[in-house]
Write a protein that holds these residues in place. Structure first.
Motif, PDB file in Angstrom:
ATOM      1  N   SER A  39     -10.300  12.878  28.716  1.00 29.79           N
ATOM      2  CA  SER A  39     -11.395  13.694  28.179  1.00 29.79           C
ATOM      3  C   SER A  39     -11.220  15.140  28.631  1.00 29.79           C
ATOM      4  CB  SER A  39     -12.740  13.172  28.677  1.00 29.79           C
ATOM      5  OG  SER A  39     -12.909  11.862  28.222  1.00 29.79           O
ATOM      6  N   SER A  44      -9.129  17.145  20.970  1.00 32.38           N
ATOM      7  CA  SER A  44     -10.102  17.339  19.881  1.00 32.38           C
ATOM      8  C   SER A  44     -10.148  18.804  19.460  1.00 32.38           C
ATOM      9  CB  SER A  44     -11.496  16.878  20.308  1.00 32.38           C
ATOM     10  OG  SER A  44     -11.519  15.472  20.406  1.00 32.38           O
ATOM     11  N   GLU A 174     -11.262  10.017  16.976  1.00 34.49           N
ATOM     12  CA  GLU A 174     -11.798   8.753  17.504  1.00 34.49           C
ATOM     13  C   GLU A 174     -12.507   7.947  16.411  1.00 34.49           C
ATOM     14  OE1 GLU A 174     -11.966   7.592  20.730  1.00 34.49           O
ATOM     15  OE2 GLU A 174     -11.344   9.297  21.923  1.00 34.49           O
ATOM     16  N   HIS A 205      -8.694   7.567  22.244  1.00 35.22           N
ATOM     17  CA  HIS A 205      -8.621   7.208  23.657  1.00 35.22           C
ATOM     18  C   HIS A 205      -7.992   5.829  23.820  1.00 35.22           C
ATOM     19  CE1 HIS A 205     -11.697  10.269  25.026  1.00 35.22           C
ATOM     20  NE2 HIS A 205     -10.680  10.393  25.846  1.00 35.22           N
TER      21      HIS A 205
END
Lengths: 252, 224
Positions: A39, A44, A174, A205
């Protein structure tokens, strides 16, 4: 058909925070490319730079070259034109809740000025078939709202909506993380099928998902692209120790 | 370090494989010692070790399978488990080879003791050294040590070839010694196979550590 994406020295910022550092890579047409990383690693942000969505956040900016086919998306096109060529699917299905299934799929075309019912009917059917949803909703196209179907169906509806404007690239951030295993498998089957027609970039992920659907995988860490290689290489014998540590769970 | 349970399971897998390797090494050692001393009780011990080795093979396979299914290992962990699965097979076969040797020694015991033109103890020593070194390379994750095992295989092959030639000549010249010569031939062949399995183990260590497939080195290398 999909197009090659060539990214050169892409940098991105959120205000003063430098979130992407000199990312360069070649995403081949008609393949699925997975982006993995912890993360906050920038994957993204990277994807949002590919359809110029990043710059819509307050204080955000990007710098570098993104060639989509022959077009430099930061020089030769407006964000609106780019988003017609680049569809995007997000983590949570986001159908327009007050619109019918039909109108959800047709919304992009209507925004682009298409009004002919016959054309819209054809595109809605084709898109829903491409998204493997047609058989499940064909009898309720105008009766049910986009929000009334299951989560997995909603996500495929969003994919159909993205495909309706006939994009060249499909970005998926995702796309299956909020779905159950059966719905996830359907989305993965769909990616496998769609990549013959589109260039697909999927942020995930779920490393097994990357391994299952993508020919190439890029590993991001702290805003940098650490390694980009065929997926089989990344998951069996990565070149960079940081990639190996991440995918084997040795981080931390 | 995270995934502590997984790492513990990998350690357990390695430990179990080494316990099995210990049994196999002991069986080979006993079988070759039995040849030198013609001690039938050692042969019986070798035979008795086989069920335990087979049982361990199944247990290790199951543990490896469980880890593949439950932990979805990647990269070095995936290569390690794949190597363990292969080494497990090699060890079990080496256990079989020890039993074969013990069987031949028992048979030799029923025949007149004669001098044979083959240095089985030396061949056994060399094969056992290959096994030891391959297992040490596995214990230490040392690809260079594993590489050195591959060099020894040629020597073992040469010795086996020499034995084949010399014993073949003996059978031609003195057919009455054929039963002893054939037993020695089979023992030599089994020791050569032990060396081959040690080579396989060394290749698996290299695959695990470096991610390079060095098997069948006449083929072009697919590794990086």
């Amino acid at each position: 058909m999909g197009v090659d994406i060539r990214v050169e020295n892409l940098n991105a910022w959120y205000g003063p925070v430098h979130t992407l550092h000199d990312v360069s890579l070649h995403i081949p047409a008609n393949h699925a490319t997975a982006l993995i990383g912890p993360s906050g690693c920038g994957k993204s942000t990277f994807v949002r730079c590919l359809n110029r969505m990043h710059e819509t956040s307050p204080g955000a900016r990007a710098d570098g070259t993104v060639l989509m086919g022959d077009i430099d998306i930061y020089k030769d096109a407006t964000p609106v034109e780019i988003r017609r060529r680049v569809g995007m699917v997000f983590q949570r299905p986001n159908p327009f809740p007050t619109m019918s299934i039909y109108d959800n799929v047709a919304s992009g075309l209507k925004l682009n000025g298409f009004r002919k019912k016959r054309v819209l009917d054809e595109v809605v059917e084709r898109s829903l078939k491409q998204a493997a949803l047609w058989d499940e909703v064909k009898d309720d196209l105008k009766k049910k709202s986009g929000a009334s179907i299951s989560g997995g169906q909603q996500q495929r509806l969003c994919i159909a909506r993205a495909l309706a404007v006939d994009p060249e690239v499909l970005l998926m951030d995702e796309p299956a993380s909020a779905l159950d295993p059966v719905s996830t498998a359907k989305i993965e089957d769909l990616i496998f099928k769609l990549k013959s027609q589109y260039t697909i970039v999927i942020v995930t992920h779920n490393m097994q998902q990357a391994a299952r659907v993508a020919e190439n995988t890029g590993f991001f860490l702290m805003g940098k692209l650490v390694e980009f290689a065929p997926t089989t290489k990344i998951f069996t014998n990565p070149s960079d120790k940081r990639t190996e540590d991440y995918i084997t769970g040795r981080f931390g | 370090m995270i995934r502590i349970k997984f790492q513990q399971s990998l350690d357990e897998l390695k430990e179990r494989l080494l316990v099995m390797a210990g049994l196999v090494e002991q069986a080979i050692q006993r079988a070759t010692e039995a040849y030198t001393s013609r001690d039938e009780s050692l042969c019986e011990l070798v035979k008795m070790s086989e069920p335990a080795i087979n049982r361990m093979e199944r247990e290790i396979d199951q543990l490896a399978l469980d880890l593949l299914a439950m932990e979805q290992p990647m990269a070095v962990d995936l290569r390690f488990i794949l190597s363990v699965i292969r080494i497990n097979v090699d060890l079990e076969r080496m256990g079989d080879q020890a039993v074969n040797i013990a069987g031949r020694v028992l048979d030799l015991g029923k025949q007149a003791n004669v001098d044979l033109p083959v240095d089985i103890p030396r061949l056994a020593l060399l094969s056992a050294a290959m096994v030891r070194k391959a297992l040490q390379a596995f214990i230490e994750g040392d690809a260079e040590m594993a590489q050195s095992v591959l060099m020894l295989d040629d020597q073992v092959d040469d010795m086996n070839r020499d034995a084949f030639r010399a014993l073949g000549d003996l059978i031609k010249d003195k057919p009455e010694l054929a039963p002893q010569a054939l037993n020695a031939l089979i023992i030599s062949r089994n020791l050569e196979r032990v060396g081959d399995h040690a080579t396989n183990i060394a290749e698996d260590v290299i695959f695990w550590v470096r991610g390079r497939d060095v098997r069948h080195h006449s083929l072009p290398d697919d590794g990086d």
